[in-house]
Design an enzyme around this catalytic site. Structure first.
Site: not given
Lengths: 305, 199
Positions: A35, A92, A164, A176, A225, A246-247
């Site tokens: 990102d 996005k 995030g 999983r 995450g 991402g973050s």
């Protein structure tokens, strides 16, 4: 481009052909998609070895913090990033926002993420993705959701995880779940596939595909995450073919170093020595959130149908 | 020739590595992911897969594979680069240039057809010495090859432009044979790898 006959009966086909969309997803395998919110970050990501960038206005942790409606990014921002790098640029759109998707397609964006990170535009339907020349990626928490998205035309599936959050637990759960459900379907006798398809709300033909091949008909990536090289390696271990961050990069103490380290760990996930080396001297990771502190209504993964 | 299966390396940094490994398996060869110089020993042939040429070129430097791969090829080792791999094999690249290995005397123009929405599938032009006319060629954000040197043989064209070229035992291919069931390009590589060094 319309289809036309070539020699030996081979057809000429344009970018709306599903195989070309899945083909680009194949090229991103074993890589990291990062990102970025401006051209400078995009260059840092490319320099670190990212195989694509996701252009967005705010990273998910800021979207979460700021609240309000999160929409497709500003055109100028995406264009700036397209000019700054030569790797594929993703962007996005809100779930179900047919027109945001048409705008990004007209801009020549390489991949569209119909993403739960943005505020949904349609709370019942996703975009009919086969109708576009540009390929789409969608999030999924389980196999039924993944196959519904593929049925609509998604050329890549990623876990939703919890964007995030800096917490890998949801991505692990989703990986999983998807992999476990595929294993179970492989073991089913043929006559149970139709009822299974009905129960999971997935097209029978795609359940049949999973039964025969033991994998999704499109690449299966992880997202939501990822904050450390070991997180990326964990996702690969659980069956993800590439990783979105991402973050996790640009909210950390040393984005350049961490970006390189996550790329390295994604390639070398089978070699603990290499993951160890990649994990050294990175400074602090982004702050993480405990899932218990997030109300169900605040969880982005619950968006999508 | 040894009776055992030939071992073919696939550069394992990034890209559609598994698709090449599958193709090799179908041809009866044993694939090996190459991530360190030592992985190059005992190979019948080496493949640089499709993926992101920027990512892979940086990985080549970080994994200290530039010299070893050049030495492998200069020693006569057979090598095939597809799409990003073809860019890496070229003598130089343009349009956001990346460092290349300089193993095939041709210039590669990156993303020469445009973005993903300009990707396409087309049959190879009829004719050509390699008998590849009609071969289904999958182009994904593909490069174009320009100004081939004298030692470069053009094996396949699409719309008159070269898409597969050969220089000695080295093949640069701007499309993705690993994404189709037609494995003639991989077969050419294996055949080249089985021959004594010529170059």
């Amino acid at each position: 481009m319309s289809e036309q006959n070539g020699s030996n009966g081979a057809l000429r086909r344009g970018a709306d052909a599903f195989e070309l969309k899945v083909g680009l997803a194949e090229m991103m395998k074993n890589g990291v998609i990062m990102d970025v919110v401006d051209p400078e970050q995009a260059k840092i990501a490319e320099e670190a070895g990212a195989c694509a960038v996701m252009a967005l206005e705010r990273v998910p942790s800021d979207i979460r913090k700021d609240g309000g409606v999160a929409r497709m990014s500003a055109i100028e921002m995406i264009e700036g990033i397209q000019k700054a790098v030569s790797i594929p640029v993703m962007a996005k759109v809100r779930i179900g926002h047919i027109q945001e998707a048409r705008v990004l397609e007209a801009m020549g964006v390489d991949f569209i993420d119909e993403s739960e990170v943005l505020t949904p535009a349609d709370d019942e339907h996703h975009i009919a993705k086969h109708d576009y020349k540009v390929p789409f990626v969608c999030g999924a928490r389980n196999l039924g959701e993944a196959l519904r998205r593929v049925g609509e035309g998604a050329a890549m599936i990623r876990t939703k995880g919890e964007a995030g959050s800096g917490n890998i637990v949801e991505a692990v759960r989703h990986l999983r779940t998807v992999v476990g459900e595929m294993r179970a379907i492989q073991a089913l006798p043929e006559e149970e596939l139709m009822s299974t398809a009905r129960d999971m709300g997935a097209p029978h033909s795609l359940v049949q595909y999973v039964h025969e091949h033991g994998k999704l008909p499109v690449p299966n990536f992880a997202a939501g995450g990822v904050a450390t090289p070991a997180d990326a390696a964990l996702c690969r271990t659980l069956g993800a073919e590439a990783v979105f961050v991402g973050s996790g990069i640009f909210k950390s103490a040393d984005p350049e170093k961490r970006a390189r380290a996550v790329v390295h760990a994604c390639t070398h996930w089978e070699d603990p020595e290499e993951v160890l080396n990649a994990s050294r001297g990175l400074g602090s990771a982004m702050e993480g959130l405990e899932m218990e502190t997030l109300a169900e209504s605040e969880r982005l993964a619950n968006r999508g149908w | 020739m040894p009776a055992s299966r030939p071992i073919v390396g696939v550069l394992g940094i990034q890209g559609d590595i598994e698709k090449h490994l599958n193709a090799l398996d179908r041809l009866g060869a044993k694939g090996r992911r190459v991530l360190a110089p030592g992985d190059l020993s005992g190979l019948t042939a080496l493949i640089l897969p499709g993926g992101e040429s920027t990512t892979i070129s940086k990985g080549l430097v970080r994994h200290e594979l530039v010299k070893p791969i050049q030495q492998y090829a200069e020693g006569g080792g057979a090598i095939l680069g597809t799409c990003a791999g073809a860019i890496l094999l070229s003598r130089a690249s343009r349009n956001h240039p990346v460092p290349t290995l300089g193993l095939v005397d041709v210039e590669a123009e990156r993303n020469a057809y445009g973005t993903q929405t300009d990707s396409f599938v087309a049959p190879a032009d009829p004719g050509g010495a390699a008998g590849l006319g009609g071969l289904e060629c999958v182009f994904i954000r593909a490069p174009r090859l320009h100004a081939p040197g004298e030692g470069v043989e053009i094996l396949a064209c699409v719309d008159g432009a070269p898409v597969l070229v050969r220089e000695g035992n080295r093949f640069a291919c701007t499309f993705h044979p690993e994404l189709t069931d037609d494995l003639r390009v991989h077969a050419l590589l294996l055949e080249a790898g089985g021959r004594p060094c010529e170059s």
